[in-house]
Scaffold this active site. Sequence first.
Site, short mmCIF file in Angstrom:
data_model
loop_
_atom_site.label_atom_id
_atom_site.label_comp_id
_atom_site.label_asym_id
_atom_site.label_seq_id
_atom_site.Cartn_x
_atom_site.Cartn_y
_atom_site.Cartn_z
N ASP A 151 61.27 29.81 -28.16
CA ASP A 151 61.74 28.61 -28.86
C ASP A 151 61.77 27.41 -27.91
OD1 ASP A 151 62.19 30.35 -31.01
OD2 ASP A 151 64.21 30.78 -30.29
N HIS A 179 67.31 33.20 -33.04
CA HIS A 179 65.88 33.28 -32.73
C HIS A 179 65.06 33.53 -33.99
CE1 HIS A 179 62.32 33.81 -30.36
NE2 HIS A 179 62.18 35.10 -30.66
#
Length: 330
Positions: A151, A179
């Site tokens: 990310d 996530h």
Amino acid sequence: MVKAVVLGAAGGIGQPLSLLLKNSPLVSELSLYDVVNTPGVAADLSHIATPAKVTGYLPADDGLKKALTDADIVVIPAGIPRKPGMTRDDLFKINAGIVKGLIQGIAENCPRAFILIISNPVNSTVPIAAEVLRKNKCFDPTRLFGVTSLDVVRAQTFVSEIVGESDPRKFTVPVVGGHSGETIVPLLSQTQPPVTIPSDKIRGLIKRIQFGGDEVVEAKGGAGSATLSMAFAGFRFAESVIKITKGEKGIVEPTFIYLAGVEGGEDVRKVTGLDFFAVPVELGPNGAAKARNPLEKATAEEKELINVCKTGLSQNIAKGVEFVAASAKL
């Protein structure tokens, strides 16, 4: 001497991740484990002219035990991708079971190793790992990490594209939460060095960071997911963890951790009401040394994203904990 272990080494993430670890001068021994093809992957990597000795194991003949014994760091990308006709719940049960079994192996053979979990859904697999380790009386929150580095890598890359910077590594973009999808919250206002994102592009940028995986799946025609970029991100985090064992200081990495067990984490827990959350964490020789709390400096718009994140993340965490509890009753 550093022994690194990859569990799920023959898969789409495991192979490129193993290649990167083999190429690292910080790794002296690389141990690979998977249910298929591991000896072949190990043989292939062993021909590369770097110092790390490579071994590959299958489940037979105590392969998992042999792979894990004396491990310093264990990276887990093991799991299966979602297949046609398979529900998300079906996928969760399979991958959750895989992770649960591997963590049990770690508890029995290398309980002091650093554990880096890539296997999805990270929002649930990290709580699963914590519960299994706790039941085995060897849970150390400073040594269990959910790898959310992809990310951050995406945030760096996409911000760079918008502002016209050729080297994404020049930027630090805090990404907090979880996530997956809307649990991923990029704090663009805290990007360093500061950047100005045009107002008409902010919403699209946030969505692209949150759902970058869908972009890859679509580009691969549904035949694959983000394996190469995930391997890069996983290696980057693993390398940071290895560096701190070598005495390097000042390394900060965002990661999904059990908040109450890490210094500074309780402050984040009070804000979020959650036991697990991804925040920037200062790494030390024993693992997670101090969690940083960037939430108070979030803008009003970012705080709205955090509120949405908390709802989904709470459900994901509970699902992982409940999975272990239900398994114990069987």
